[in-house]
Design a protein around this motif. Sequence first.
Motif, short mmCIF file in Angstrom:
data_model
loop_
_atom_site.label_atom_id
_atom_site.label_comp_id
_atom_site.label_asym_id
_atom_site.label_seq_id
_atom_site.Cartn_x
_atom_site.Cartn_y
_atom_site.Cartn_z
N SER A 39 39.16 34.79 58.85
CA SER A 39 39.17 34.21 57.51
C SER A 39 39.98 35.06 56.55
O SER A 39 40.77 34.55 55.73
CB SER A 39 37.73 34.09 57.00
N SER A 42 43.75 34.66 57.36
CA SER A 42 44.26 33.36 56.92
C SER A 42 44.37 33.29 55.40
O SER A 42 45.30 32.68 54.86
CB SER A 42 43.35 32.24 57.44
N MET A 174 38.26 28.55 50.75
CA MET A 174 38.01 29.77 51.53
C MET A 174 37.32 30.84 50.68
O MET A 174 36.43 31.55 51.16
CB MET A 174 39.32 30.30 52.10
N HIS A 200 35.60 26.22 55.57
CA HIS A 200 36.81 26.65 56.26
C HIS A 200 37.47 25.50 57.02
O HIS A 200 38.69 25.44 57.13
CB HIS A 200 36.51 27.81 57.20
N GLY A 204 41.20 24.28 56.31
CA GLY A 204 42.21 24.10 57.36
C GLY A 204 42.86 22.73 57.29
O GLY A 204 44.07 22.60 57.48
N GLN A 249 42.11 29.24 60.20
CA GLN A 249 40.99 28.67 59.46
C GLN A 249 40.11 27.82 60.38
O GLN A 249 38.87 27.87 60.28
CB GLN A 249 41.52 27.82 58.30
#
Length: 276
Positions: A39, A42, A174, A200, A204, A249
């Motif tokens: 996480s 990303s 996020m 998440h 994504g 993600q």
Amino acid sequence: MGGDRLENKTSVSVASWSSLNARMDNRFATAFVIACVLSLISTIYMAASIGTDFWYEYRSPVQENSSDLNKSIWTDFASDEADEKTYNDALFRFNGTMGLWRRCITIPQNTYWYSPPERTESFDVVTKCMSFTLNEQFMEKFVDPGNHNSGIDLLRTYLWRCQFLLPFVSLGLMCFGAVIGFCACICRSLYPTIATGILHLLAGLCTLGSVSCYVAGIELLHQKLELPENVSGEFGWSFCLACVSAPLQFMASALFIWAAHTNRKEYTLMKAYRVA
């Protein structure tokens, strides 16, 4: 005798349960840490992608002289009233790069009013950038770029708006998921992280949607405005960061949801086993 056997059986059961519970805690904690690392990576990639100007890059021969035409293009590019066709023509001719927020061109630092003699060494260039205003981000795109009488191209208009908005939505989801995960750590419970996993997953999808909208928008633009001869275009490293961010993600989401769901299920079984 019977009491001793019962006590021994109880002790073995408690020891077995404690050992199994410790192994499960280690497994879930490992999954949680890996998900947090994915996480974080990303998030960094997505933030860098949003803040840089290399989603798409054009490669063209460098214009070394400052002819009236080149000066006019530079002036129009730097103008606040530059329309889509005006700044794209400059991007095509002067090794332009484009991000979500800015557009940039590369021009020679020392220009000549005449064509200079053949050079044997490289010359200095400077990068001139202009930011997209919020008005430009939400401005309608026309069927014939630059021609306001050609009608509004709704597909390209909404693709542009989505490619601009979705990365920020993704980043926000996020960050909100990180807050929930932090609260879960404070509460010493993995179950709230299922919400982090879902956020998440949505992030994504937003990132993937942004990348798809950008690719579709570029392809449609090049159908309207063909690239000049000796000019090529390619997706830049900022775009690649966004592409890499999406699967990270999704992987983080899968680990968060798995850890939360499985931990809850195993905890229920162990509770039932302990009562029995």
